[in-house]
Design a protein around this motif. Structure first.
Motif, PDB file in Angstrom:
ATOM      1  N   GLY A  25     -57.128  17.950  16.886  1.00 37.16           N
ATOM      2  CA  GLY A  25     -58.086  17.512  15.880  1.00 37.16           C
ATOM      3  C   GLY A  25     -59.486  17.302  16.405  1.00 37.16           C
ATOM      4  O   GLY A  25     -60.362  16.802  15.681  1.00 37.16           O
ATOM      5  N   GLY A  26     -59.740  17.668  17.636  1.00 36.60           N
ATOM      6  CA  GLY A  26     -61.048  17.445  18.244  1.00 36.60           C
ATOM      7  C   GLY A  26     -61.022  16.156  19.032  1.00 36.60           C
ATOM      8  O   GLY A  26     -60.120  15.917  19.806  1.00 36.60           O
ATOM      9  N   ASN A  27     -62.006  15.285  18.845  1.00 32.55           N
ATOM     10  CA  ASN A  27     -62.086  13.987  19.512  1.00 32.55           C
ATOM     11  C   ASN A  27     -62.030  14.122  21.032  1.00 32.55           C
ATOM     12  O   ASN A  27     -61.064  13.688  21.677  1.00 32.55           O
ATOM     13  CB  ASN A  27     -60.958  13.063  19.044  1.00 32.55           C
ATOM     14  CG  ASN A  27     -61.058  12.748  17.565  1.00 32.55           C
ATOM     15  OD1 ASN A  27     -62.152  12.559  17.040  1.00 32.55           O
ATOM     16  ND2 ASN A  27     -59.928  12.699  16.901  1.00 32.55           N
ATOM     17  N   PRO A  28     -63.007  14.708  21.638  1.00 31.62           N
ATOM     18  CA  PRO A  28     -63.011  14.846  23.096  1.00 31.62           C
ATOM     19  C   PRO A  28     -63.185  13.502  23.793  1.00 31.62           C
ATOM     20  O   PRO A  28     -63.800  12.580  23.262  1.00 31.62           O
ATOM     21  CB  PRO A  28     -64.219  15.747  23.359  1.00 31.62           C
ATOM     22  CG  PRO A  28     -65.121  15.511  22.199  1.00 31.62           C
ATOM     23  CD  PRO A  28     -64.214  15.277  21.029  1.00 31.62           C
ATOM     24  N   THR A  29     -62.606  13.402  24.974  1.00 30.37           N
ATOM     25  CA  THR A  29     -62.787  12.236  25.823  1.00 30.37           C
ATOM     26  C   THR A  29     -63.195  12.710  27.207  1.00 30.37           C
ATOM     27  O   THR A  29     -62.852  13.836  27.607  1.00 30.37           O
ATOM     28  CB  THR A  29     -61.514  11.386  25.922  1.00 30.37           C
ATOM     29  OG1 THR A  29     -60.459  12.194  26.465  1.00 30.37           O
ATOM     30  CG2 THR A  29     -61.082  10.864  24.565  1.00 30.37           C
ATOM     31  N   LYS A  53     -69.634  11.757  31.684  1.00 31.98           N
ATOM     32  CA  LYS A  53     -70.127  11.524  30.324  1.00 31.98           C
ATOM     33  C   LYS A  53     -71.617  11.826  30.228  1.00 31.98           C
ATOM     34  O   LYS A  53     -72.397  11.429  31.090  1.00 31.98           O
ATOM     35  CB  LYS A  53     -69.867  10.074  29.912  1.00 31.98           C
ATOM     36  CG  LYS A  53     -68.462   9.815  29.416  1.00 31.98           C
ATOM     37  CD  LYS A  53     -68.290   8.356  28.993  1.00 31.98           C
ATOM     38  CE  LYS A  53     -66.870   8.088  28.552  1.00 31.98           C
ATOM     39  NZ  LYS A  53     -66.647   6.664  28.227  1.00 31.98           N
ATOM     40  N   ILE A  71     -59.274  17.279  25.070  1.00 33.00           N
ATOM     41  CA  ILE A  71     -59.528  17.468  23.642  1.00 33.00           C
ATOM     42  C   ILE A  71     -58.220  17.813  22.958  1.00 33.00           C
ATOM     43  O   ILE A  71     -57.445  18.625  23.459  1.00 33.00           O
ATOM     44  CB  ILE A  71     -60.603  18.547  23.412  1.00 33.00           C
ATOM     45  CG1 ILE A  71     -60.998  18.610  21.934  1.00 33.00           C
ATOM     46  CG2 ILE A  71     -60.145  19.914  23.914  1.00 33.00           C
ATOM     47  CD1 ILE A  71     -62.283  19.390  21.681  1.00 33.00           C
ATOM     48  N   SER A  84     -64.905  21.955  24.828  1.00 26.22           N
ATOM     49  CA  SER A  84     -64.740  22.526  23.501  1.00 26.22           C
ATOM     50  C   SER A  84     -63.526  23.437  23.520  1.00 26.22           C
ATOM     51  O   SER A  84     -63.178  23.999  24.569  1.00 26.22           O
ATOM     52  CB  SER A  84     -65.991  23.299  23.077  1.00 26.22           C
ATOM     53  OG  SER A  84     -66.276  24.336  24.000  1.00 26.22           O
TER      54      SER A  84
END
Length: 120
Positions: free
Chosen positions: A54-58, A64, A51, A70
């Motif tokens: 700006g966020g946008n976790p992968t 998945k 992460i 977080s």
């Protein structure tokens, strides 16, 4: 000097949940990316989740829908919520932070690792 302290590993049955936490401290100017890796016995270390500021976790395909990463940049912390755990998730989990230190030099740091064991 930068330190990463991890917590939250342990033993859980298949289908159970665990939450890993990692807090960074030391000479940190800014944090760019926070990640979790894992390494199972006899296997290479693999990236589990990442992460950015700006966020946008992968996530790795294998986790998945089951794992959630977080972060709280202000607190310099990153968590990994792991649900529906499987025996294949058994590994040592490592927190990793890519940051700029107080001298504005980009560095990568790993924590000491925390053991996660999922019993069948």
């Amino acid at each position: 000097q930068v330190q990463l302290v991890e917590s939250g590993g342990g033993l859980v049955q298949t289908g159970g949940s665990l939450r890993l936490s990692c807090v960074a401290s030391g000479s940190i100017f800014s944090i760019n990316v926070m990640r979790w890796f894992r390494q199972a016995p006899g296997k290479q270390r693999e990236l589990v989740a990442s992460i950015g500021r700006g966020g946008n976790p992968t996530y790795a395909d294998s986790v998945k829908g089951r794992f959630t990463i977080s972060s709280d940049i202000a607190k310099k912390s990153v968590d990994l919520q792991m649900n529906s755990l499987k025996p294949d998730d058994t590994a040592v989990y490592y927190c990793n932070v890519i940051l700029m230190d107080s001298n504005r030099v980009q560095e990568s740091h790993f924590g000491q690792g925390t053991q996660v064991t999922v019993s069948s």
